[in-house]
Design an enzyme around this catalytic site. Structure first.
Site, mmCIF file in Angstrom:
data_model
loop_
_atom_site.group_PDB
_atom_site.id
_atom_site.type_symbol
_atom_site.label_atom_id
_atom_site.label_comp_id
_atom_site.label_asym_id
_atom_site.label_seq_id
_atom_site.Cartn_x
_atom_site.Cartn_y
_atom_site.Cartn_z
ATOM 1 N N TRP A 103 62.362 -72.357 63.093
ATOM 2 C CA TRP A 103 62.074 -73.961 62.121
ATOM 3 C C TRP A 103 61.385 -75.063 63.395
ATOM 4 O O TRP A 103 61.008 -75.716 63.011
ATOM 5 C CB TRP A 103 63.298 -74.317 61.646
ATOM 6 C CG TRP A 103 63.242 -73.579 60.081
ATOM 7 C CD1 TRP A 103 64.471 -72.083 60.304
ATOM 8 C CD2 TRP A 103 62.224 -72.970 59.260
ATOM 9 N NE1 TRP A 103 63.642 -71.763 58.927
ATOM 10 C CE2 TRP A 103 62.814 -72.672 58.253
ATOM 11 C CE3 TRP A 103 61.242 -73.889 59.011
ATOM 12 C CZ2 TRP A 103 62.340 -71.773 56.914
ATOM 13 C CZ3 TRP A 103 60.878 -73.667 57.952
ATOM 14 C CH2 TRP A 103 61.021 -72.113 56.818
ATOM 15 N N ASP A 174 66.921 -81.457 63.395
ATOM 16 C CA ASP A 174 66.749 -80.836 61.634
ATOM 17 C C ASP A 174 68.466 -79.730 61.274
ATOM 18 O O ASP A 174 68.427 -78.755 61.446
ATOM 19 C CB ASP A 174 65.835 -79.614 61.482
ATOM 20 C CG ASP A 174 65.471 -78.580 60.795
ATOM 21 O OD1 ASP A 174 66.452 -78.869 59.743
ATOM 22 O OD2 ASP A 174 64.913 -78.386 60.499
ATOM 23 N N LYS A 198 70.433 -75.787 51.118
ATOM 24 C CA LYS A 198 71.564 -73.942 51.618
ATOM 25 C C LYS A 198 72.988 -75.488 50.958
ATOM 26 O O LYS A 198 73.634 -74.614 49.552
ATOM 27 C CB LYS A 198 71.825 -74.897 52.872
ATOM 28 C CG LYS A 198 69.966 -73.833 53.412
ATOM 29 C CD LYS A 198 68.862 -74.624 53.568
ATOM 30 C CE LYS A 198 67.590 -73.873 54.128
ATOM 31 N NZ LYS A 198 67.720 -72.757 53.915
HETATM 32 C C1 LIG Z 1 66.597 -74.508 59.609
HETATM 33 C C2 LIG Z 1 65.262 -74.993 58.607
HETATM 34 N N1 LIG Z 1 64.412 -76.175 58.532
HETATM 35 C C3 LIG Z 1 63.108 -76.369 57.759
HETATM 36 C C4 LIG Z 1 63.445 -75.903 56.408
HETATM 37 C C5 LIG Z 1 62.300 -75.747 55.936
HETATM 38 O O1 LIG Z 1 62.457 -76.011 54.821
HETATM 39 P P1 LIG Z 1 61.549 -76.660 53.598
HETATM 40 O O2 LIG Z 1 61.093 -75.628 52.818
HETATM 41 O O3 LIG Z 1 62.865 -77.426 52.161
HETATM 42 O O4 LIG Z 1 60.824 -77.707 53.171
HETATM 43 C C6 LIG Z 1 64.753 -74.463 56.260
HETATM 44 C C7 LIG Z 1 63.874 -73.401 55.401
HETATM 45 O O5 LIG Z 1 64.651 -72.706 55.643
HETATM 46 C C8 LIG Z 1 65.395 -74.290 56.867
HETATM 47 O O6 LIG Z 1 65.873 -73.205 57.014
#
Ligand SMILES: Cc1ncc(COP(=O)(O)O)c(C=O)c1O
Length: 362
Positions: A103, A174, A198
Site C-alpha cells: 500500500w 494511511d 475495515k
Molecule cells: C492500507 C490500505 N491502504 C489503501 C487501501 C486501498 O483502499 P481502497 O480499496 O478503499 O481504495 C487498502 C485496501 O485494502 C489498504 O488496506
C-alpha cells in the site's frame, strides 16, 4: 435469524452485528419517518444531524481537536494517494515516502505522477517482513519535502509500526487498516486517512482527518471535489455524499463508544492477535514470517507447512463458518484479519480448528 459466520476478510470486513441489526430495524423507516436513510435528502435536517453526530462521535473516540477537519469523502483510500500531493505540497515539488509494503508502494507510485516522490527507505528486499531501521532512512529536510507519508499497518503483509516516526517532516498516514483499533495521538499527524471497509463501515467511504492550517494551497487545476478546503467548507457535501455509508459509520462509532472506546477495544485486539500468534509460533506446522516487534494486530498472515494442504484447510474452515481466510495473492497462504468487529469467540474457534488441523496433518 440466519446464523452469522466468523468473517476474517481483510476488507470489506466484518461489521459489528448489533450495528447491522440496528440498521436493519430502521431500514424501512428511519426514526419513524417512513423512509430509509438511503431515500432521504442529504440536505434534510435529519441527514445533517446524522453527519454531525458521526463526526462528533469520531472526534470523541480519537480526541480530535478543533485544529483538525474531519472529512467524509469518496473514492476509497486509493484516491487519497493522489489527493494528498494535490493538496499538501503547498508550493514544494517533493514529498517523502516510506515503503513498507504494497500500500505504501502504491501511494508512492501515484504521488510520483504529481511530484517528486522520494523513497526514504524500502524493505522490499526483506519481502516486507520488517520495518527498515529508522537510522537508515534517507529523510529530506522540511525545506525540500512537504511531508513524510507512511502506512502504519500494511494490510497485505501484516506489518504494523509499534511507534510513530519521530522526524522533522510532518506526517501523513494511511491508517486504513488500523484506525480505531488502538489509541493514537492525532496531534502527531498532519493528515490521517482511512478507507472505511475495515473498522469503520461500507467500502467507498474514506475518512480524512487533516490539520486546518494545512489546507487551501492546492496544485493548479485541482477539482473542487478533490480540494480538502472546499470539502471542509461544504461539510463534506459538495455533491451527494455516500449517505448510507456515513450513517452506518456513525452507528459503528456509537457502538465503539458503548464498548468503552478505543483503549478498551485495543485490549481485546491485542489479546486476539497475541493468542493467534502464539498458536502459530508454538506449532511446527504454521509460520508467520514477520519480525515479532512489528506484527500487526489486525492482519495475521500465515502459511501451512505443506502448501498442498491449503485447499483442504480453507474448505474445512469454511465448513465450520470460519470464512475468508485465503491469503492475499501476492503473499499466498492464509490471512486472518482480526478487526474490531471480529469477536474473541471467533478467534478462539479459529485457533481450535488450526490446532486440530495441525494435529491431523502435521
Ligand atoms: C492500507 C490500505 N491502504 C489503501 C487501501 C486501498 O483502499 P481502497 O480499496 O478503499 O481504495 C487498502 C485496501 O485494502 C489498504 O488496506
Amino acid at each position: 435469524m440466519m446464523s452469522r459466520v466468523y468473517n476474517f476478510c481483510a476488507g470489506p470486513a466484518a461489521l459489528p452485528e448489533p450495528v447491522l441489526a440496528f440498521a436493519r430495524d430502521e431500514l424501512l423507516s428511519y426514526q419513524g419517518m417512513g423512509l430509509s436513510v438511503m431515500e432521504m435528502s442529504h440536505r434534510s435536517p435529519e441527514f445533517e444531524q446524522i453527519v454531525k453526530e458521526a463526526e462528533a462521535s469520531l472526534r470523541r473516540l480519537l480526541s480530535i481537536s478543533d485544529d483538525y477537519h474531519v472529512l467524509f469523502m469518496q473514492g476509497g483510500a486509493t484516491l487519497q494517494f493522489s489527493l494528498i500531493p494535490m493538496n499538501l505540497l503547498r508550493g514544494k515539488k517533493q514529498a517523502d515516502y516510506l515503503v513498507t509494503g504494497t500500500w505504501s508502494e502504491k501511494a508512492l507510485e501515484d504521488a510520483s505522477r504529481l511530484c517528486r516522490a522520494h523513497c526514504v527507505a524500502s524493505n522490499q528486499a526483506a519481502r516486507y517482513t520488517n520495518i527498515p531501521d529508522p537510522s537508515t532512512w534517507q529523510l529530506s529536510s522540511p525545506d525540500q519535502s512537504a511531508y513524510l507519508h507512511y502506512c502504519p499497518n500494511e494490510t497485505i503483509v501484516g506489518v504494523e509500526f509499534p511507534f510513530v516516526p519521530d522526524v522533522a517532516l510532518p506526517l501523513v498516514a494511511d491508517m486504513s487498516s488500523t484506525l480505531l483499533s488502538r489509541p493514537i495521538d492525532v496531534s502527531r499527524f498532519g493528515l490521517i486517512y482511512a478507507g472505511a471497509q475495515k473498522n469503520i463501515g461500507p467500502a467507498g467511504l474514506v475518512i480524512v482527518i487533516v490539520r486546518k492550517d494545512w489546507v487551501g494551497d492546492v496544485i493548479p487545476g485541482t477539482p473542487q471535489l478533490l480540494n480538502y478546503q472546499e470539502v471542509a467548507k461544504q461539510h463534506s457535501m459538495i455533491n451527494t455524499p455516500p449517505s448510507f455509508s456515513i450513517y452506518l459509520a456513525g452507528l459503528v462509532f456509537r457502538w465503539l463508544e458503548a464498548m468503552g472506546g478505543v483503549s478498551a477495544i485495543a485490549a481485546v485486539n491485542e489479546r486476539k492477535a497475541m493468542n493467534l500468534y502464539r498458536t502459530i509460533d508454538e506449532s511446527e506446522f504454521y509460520h508467520n514470517p514477520v519480525e515479532k516487534s512489528c506484527r500487526s494486530w489486525m492482519n495475521v498472515p500465515f502459511t501451512l507447512k505443506d502448501e498442498e494442504l491449503d485447499v483442504l484447510f480453507l474448505k474445512q474452515a469454511d465448513q465450520l463458518g470460519l470464512k475468508n481466510l485465503k491469503g492475499h495473492r501476492l503473499v499466498g497462504g492464509m490471512r486472518a484479519s482480526l478487526y474490531n468487529a471480529v469477536p474473541e469467540e471467533g478467534v478462539a474457534a479459529l485457533i481450535a480448528f488450526m490446532k486440530a488441523f495441525a494435529q491431523k496433518h502435521g
